[in-house]
Design a protein around this motif. Sequence first.
Motif, PDB file in Angstrom:
ATOM      1  N   ALA A 109       0.888  -1.156  -0.049  1.00 52.20           N
ATOM      2  CA  ALA A 109       0.029  -0.328  -0.036  1.00 52.20           C
ATOM      3  C   ALA A 109       0.734   1.341   0.319  1.00 52.20           C
ATOM      4  N   ASN A 110       1.733   1.412   0.828  1.00 52.29           N
ATOM      5  CA  ASN A 110       3.138   2.012   0.450  1.00 52.29           C
ATOM      6  C   ASN A 110       3.556   2.400  -0.736  1.00 52.29           C
ATOM      7  N   ALA A 112       1.735   1.584  -3.521  1.00 45.30           N
ATOM      8  CA  ALA A 112       0.897   2.745  -4.045  1.00 45.30           C
ATOM      9  C   ALA A 112       1.031   3.356  -3.452  1.00 45.30           C
ATOM     10  N   VAL A 113       1.455   4.289  -2.832  1.00 44.45           N
ATOM     11  CA  VAL A 113       0.875   5.621  -2.144  1.00 44.45           C
ATOM     12  C   VAL A 113       2.366   6.301  -2.973  1.00 44.45           C
TER      13      VAL A 113
END
Lengths: 196, 196
Positions: A109-110, A112-113
Motif C-alpha cells: 500500500a505504501n 502504491a501511494v
Amino acid sequence: MGDGAAEKVRPRDRILGTARDLFHKHGIRGVGIDAITEAAGTNKMTLYRHFDSKDDLIIECLRTVACDANAIWNQFEAEHPNDKLGQLQAWVRTVADGLKVDGRGCDMANAAVELTEDDHPARQVIKELKTAQRDRLVGLCRDAGIEQAELLADTLSLLLEGARVSRQSVGAEGPSAQFVRMAEGVIASFRNTARA
Amino acid sequence: MGDGAAEKVRPRDRILGTARDLFHKHGIRGVGIDAITEAAGTNKMTLYRHFDSKDDLIIECLRTVACDANAIWNQFEAEHPNDKLGQLQAWVRTVADGLKVDGRGCDMANAAVELTEDDHPARQVIKELKTAQRDRLVGLCRDAGIEQAELLADTLSLLLEGARVSRQSVGAEGPSAQFVRMAEGVIASFRNTARA
DNA sequence: CTAGGGTGTGACCGGTCTGTAACTTCTGCC
DNA sequence: GGCAGAAGTTACAGACCGGTCACACCCTAG
C-alpha cells in the motif's frame, strides 16, 4: 564489524533483505541505491548485476513481502487445522499485533501511494499480489461458513488497511487501537446474519 | 495562454493551489519546486518569498485541504439542519462519491506515508488536523443519538481510510467499491445496539 | 513624478539521484 | 595451481533537487 555468520549470505539476498528493510522504514523514494548497497555491505555494480534497475529491485522486494505473508497464512492453517474460524481469529490477532509493533503500514500500500505514475511497472505487481491476498481472505471466510464471505473479507481488508494508514497519520493511540474490537464485532455480525 | 481572468489571483494563492494539486496527483516527493512555480506561472524567488521552505509549503497546503474539508462539513449541516442522521448519511454518500471520482486518496494520509521522518514538521500538523476531523465525526455520531459514538466514528474512519488506500492499490473495482454498503451496514448495526 | 514594495529573470551553489565503464580482487572448482 | 566467474573499487556521466543571489522590472500609492 558485527557481520560474522551472516556473511555467507549471497549478495543478491543481502541486497534484497536490506532494500526491503530500508524501503519499509524510509519509503521507496526516500532510499537511494547507494544507501542500500552500503547497508548491505556491497556496492552499486553488484546490485546492478543482479537487478536491472531500482524499479526491478522494488518489484522483487514486493514479491518477497508477499511470499512472507503467504508463509504466515500457511502457519495459520498449520496451527488451527480444520478450524477455519480459529484461523480467521488468528489472522485478526496477528494483524493487530503487527499494528502495535510496526509503525509503518503495508509495504504494498505504501508503494502504491509513493509510486504515483499510472504505468509504473510495480503497480500491476501490487494489484496482483494484493488481489491474491484478498482472495485468500475471502476463501477463509467462505470456508468458515460465512454467507457473505466476499463482503466480510472486503470489510476486514478495509479496516486493516485503514488501521495501518491511520497509525501512520495519528499514531497508535488513534482509531487503529480499536481494530480488534471492530474486526471481531464485524465477524460476529456476519456470523449472525443468516437472514440478510 | 489560457490564463485570462485567473491572473488576478495573487501569486501566493496560485502557488498554494497548484502545489496542492500537484502534490495530490504526483505525491509530495514526486514534485519539485520548479514544477510548482512553472505550473503556477511564477518563479522560484516569489515562492521562497512567501514560504520559508518546501516543508513550509507542504504544511500550508495541508491546512487548506483541512479548511476545504471543514467547509464540506458545514455544508452538510446547512443542507440537513436538525437532522444529524441525515448529515451522517450525506457524509457517507459524499465520501463515497469522492472515492469514485478521485484515484488518489487523502492528502494527509498520503503525506504521512511519504514523509517518513519521525520529526518532520508536517507530521504533527497531520496528526492535529486528522484528529480534528475524527472529533467532528465523533460529535456527529453522538448527536445522531448513537451510543458508542467513538467506536462508530473510528470504524467509519478506518473504513474510509482503508477504501482510499485500497483504491490506490487495486483500483476502484476492488474492496473500496463496497464502501457504502459497509458504512451503512455498520451505522445500522450501531443504531440497533442499545443493548451491548 | 517618484518612491517603494511586490514580482520576474537567470545564473549559480552544493548536494543527491540512477546508472555505467574500466579495472582489480577474491573465491570456488577442476 | 590455475582458471573462470562473481564481487569489489573508483571514477564518472547526466539529470534533478532545494535554496540563494544580484539585478531588472512593473505597478500602484502618495
